[in-house]
Design an enzyme around this catalytic site. Structure first.
Site: not given
Ligand code: DHB
Ligand code: FE
Length: 290
Positions: A12, A59, A194, A241
């Site tokens: 997302h 977030h 990530h 997540e």
């Molecule tokens: C990114 C990924 C995320 O899950 C998020 O909430 C905000 C940014 C990213 O990869 O840039």
């Molecule tokens: Fe996120």
């Protein structure tokens, strides 16, 4: 009784919203990710869900560090999107389904998940972008009603993965017990690997992401039994997540089949994954709590 027609899980990242706004969905960078939604669109046309129960993580738009529930269930008639500071367009509001929300609230509290019920709730990119990806031509009228469910993945202590699994099983059972002929799709948003901060910023683990995509179908307990620390080690601090995916799988019955599975690296800073699971037309056994 309501029927869960399937489960969709997707990454997302906010820049998906920027790519849509700038008409960049066909560029070489974005096309592989947006193409992952073609089979989803075909399936949605056929499955025609009435309601999306969306497991995501706020977030900092609706909840901040001063007031952060572990599990928050939307129980509003409408949900607004608002500016989060990413520079992405604000999407039209979403219509809720409070009757299902309160049915879920009753079942969850009965099963000892003491959720927060939110009769006002702003929804952030983690909620809005998956809906936009599912229904790119929706305009001002989304074709599904929604029930947002946020799982804390930003401030420790986080709920353990097996608890997210159990949370999902209660949601799934409650949807199937709901006195309604509604068709429901359960959506998970977040992940896969990530890390946006600290010394491992930019960390992606494609091998672990592929393991998640494979095992979540027939061996989801391999993910549900990981500890929070193990997921963060393997998937990065925001890769946690993945909890939303674990909860989504817990909500589906045993008998499912994969409609599509796509993995593309990177999407912004993230291992970009889209997985669509369809439930069998014959009722099949519910999954067990672990
Ligand atoms: C990114 C990924 C995320 O899950 C998020 O909430 C905000 C940014 C990213 O990869 O840039
Ligand atoms: Fe996120």
């Amino acid at each position: 009784m309501a029927h869960i027609v399937g489960g969709l899980a997707t990454s997302h990242v906010p820049s998906i919203g920027a790519a849509i706004a700038r008409n960049e969905t066909e560029t070489p960078y974005w096309k592989p990710f947006f193409d992952a939604f073609k089979p989803v669109h075909t399936w949605l046309e056929h499955a025609r869900p009435d309601i999306a129960v969306v497991l995501y993580n706020d977030h900092g738009l609706n909840f901040f560090l001063n007031n952060l529930p572990t599990f928050a269930l939307g129980a509003a008639a409408t949900y607004q999107n608002a500016d989060e500071g990413w520079g992405i367009p604000i999407l039209p509001s979403f219509t809720g389904e409070p009757r299902l929300s309160w049915h879920l609230a009753n079942a969850l509290v009965e099963q000892e998940f003491d959720i927060s019920t939110c009769q006002e709730m702003l929804v952030d990119h983690a909620f809005t972008l998956p809906l936009k990806l599912m229904f790119p031509d929706a305009g001002d009228h989304w074709p599904v009603k929604v029930v947002p469910v946020s799982i804390n993945s930003i401030q420790h202590p986080l709920p353990r993965p097996h608890r997210c699994w159990n949370f999902g099983t209660v949601i799934g059972e409650a949807i199937r017990d709901w006195q309604s002929d509604a068709k429901v799709v359960v959506v998970a948003t977040g992940g896969l690997s990530h890390q946006l901060d600290g010394t491992r910023a930019g960390f992606i683990n494609a091998e672990f992401d592929r393991f998640c995509l494979d095992s979540i179908i027939d061996r989801p307990e391999l993910l549900a039994r990981l500890s929070t620390a193990e997921i963060i080690e393997k998937a990065g601090s925001q890769g946690i997540e993945l909890m939303t995916w674990i909860a989504m799988r817990g909500a589906l019955p045993k008998g499912i089949h994969q409609v599509s599975s796509t993995y593309h690296v990177p999407v912004s800073n993230t291992g970009g994954a889209v997985l669509l699971l369809e439930t069998a037309h014959q009722p099949s056994a519910a999954l067990e709590r672990v």
